[in-house]
Design an enzyme around this catalytic site. Sequence first.
Site: not given
Lengths: 248, 188
Positions: A163, A166
């Site tokens: 990922r 974030h």
Amino acid sequence: MNQSSQADIDGEIAAAAGQPGGPQPRIDYPPYRSSGLRHPEQPAHLVDPESVELSAPCFGHRDVAVDEADLTIQHAGTPLGERIVVTGRVLDGDGRPVANQLVEVWQANAAGRYRHQRDQHPAPHDPNFTGAGRCLTAPDGTYRFQTIKPGPYPWRNHLNAWRPAHIHFSLFGTDFTQRLVTQMYFPGDPLLRYDPIHQSITDPKSRELLIARYDHDLTTPEWNTGYRWDIVLTGSHRTPLDTEEEHA
Amino acid sequence: MSAAVPGQTVGPFFHLGLQYPAMNELVPPAHPRAVRLHGRVTDGSGGPVPDAVIEIWQADGQGHIVRQPGSLRRDGWTFTGWGRAATDPDGHYQFATLEPGPTQPGRPAFFAVTVFARGLLDRLFTRAYLPDDADALAADPLLSALDPARRATLITERVDRGLVFDIHLQGAAETVFLTYPRLRDSWA
């Protein structure tokens, strides 16, 4: 673990990008494997909001302490990583500031690990970083957090899935219909194009709306760098009252 | 008009940022008018969704929409109308709350509900109606626009001191999820 390769996922992302998409993520998005059994198959039913849905829960200073906006002071020591300020304005779709609203955030630490027992990624925990914060928006809709830049981390969507870094954001609004949970990403992250969650927004311009911009004016000498990210909710269904405009 | 930012999944670790004490107790469970609103969240295979977050927003028992802060730090007395619950390993969630009253004469009372989960790329909206007022339910514009099987997914079942509202994300009994005029373009 799903044994699809990143190349398989890239191919699926490319195929999905060719299909019509709106400004919101496609809730049926096969490259994000967990969406398979969890997305509704029937179209959402269009209704006019009723009075409850035309209002929203109310938060105030009794709900949030001022220091909850600083994720770097929650423990005895200093967290590791790049200290950053993240700030911006919360606006509705008509450009009005959304004032006095709860903003909740949560994130991984600088090594890409969440302080959660189910996160078994073998990156180190940081004893001085929990990764959760809250604040209320100011009268002009501004929110501001001091935190540590989160690291990217692997997950098990497919073989070698990572990922992009974030921060998760939760927002309300003045209507129940404006409720939003989303993620802020960082500019120039090479993992964005490989990420099926970010790519589930198939419209490129809408996808860009989730990427903060680096703002050197937010830096403090010898202390922090800074990112700016404005959050636009959908338009309110309500007609604003004159009194609200006068006091805005 | 500015373009609204897109949603993203709440992910599996939302407990870090979204959890707070007594978040599913809009009133203390021992309150004389407390009712247990509960149910299971299931996926397209009928399996439990153990990592969902359910939020409710509702009027009070008289149908008044309360405008009081204090949902995150409850004082134990003030009804704020809003609550949040996480599902357990069996996909079960529960709230201690008051039954909402109708906000308009002749209209049925309901809880406004949002659903978040890993695997769900944007939140879902729905309504959980109280089951009792057959005339009001029959006249409701949303319910009367649905075929009977789908309509049933929006109506709670009354049990002893409780209301049951199961949420099916997918499948034959899929819950009716809602969109509103200003969100309509949001759905691809």
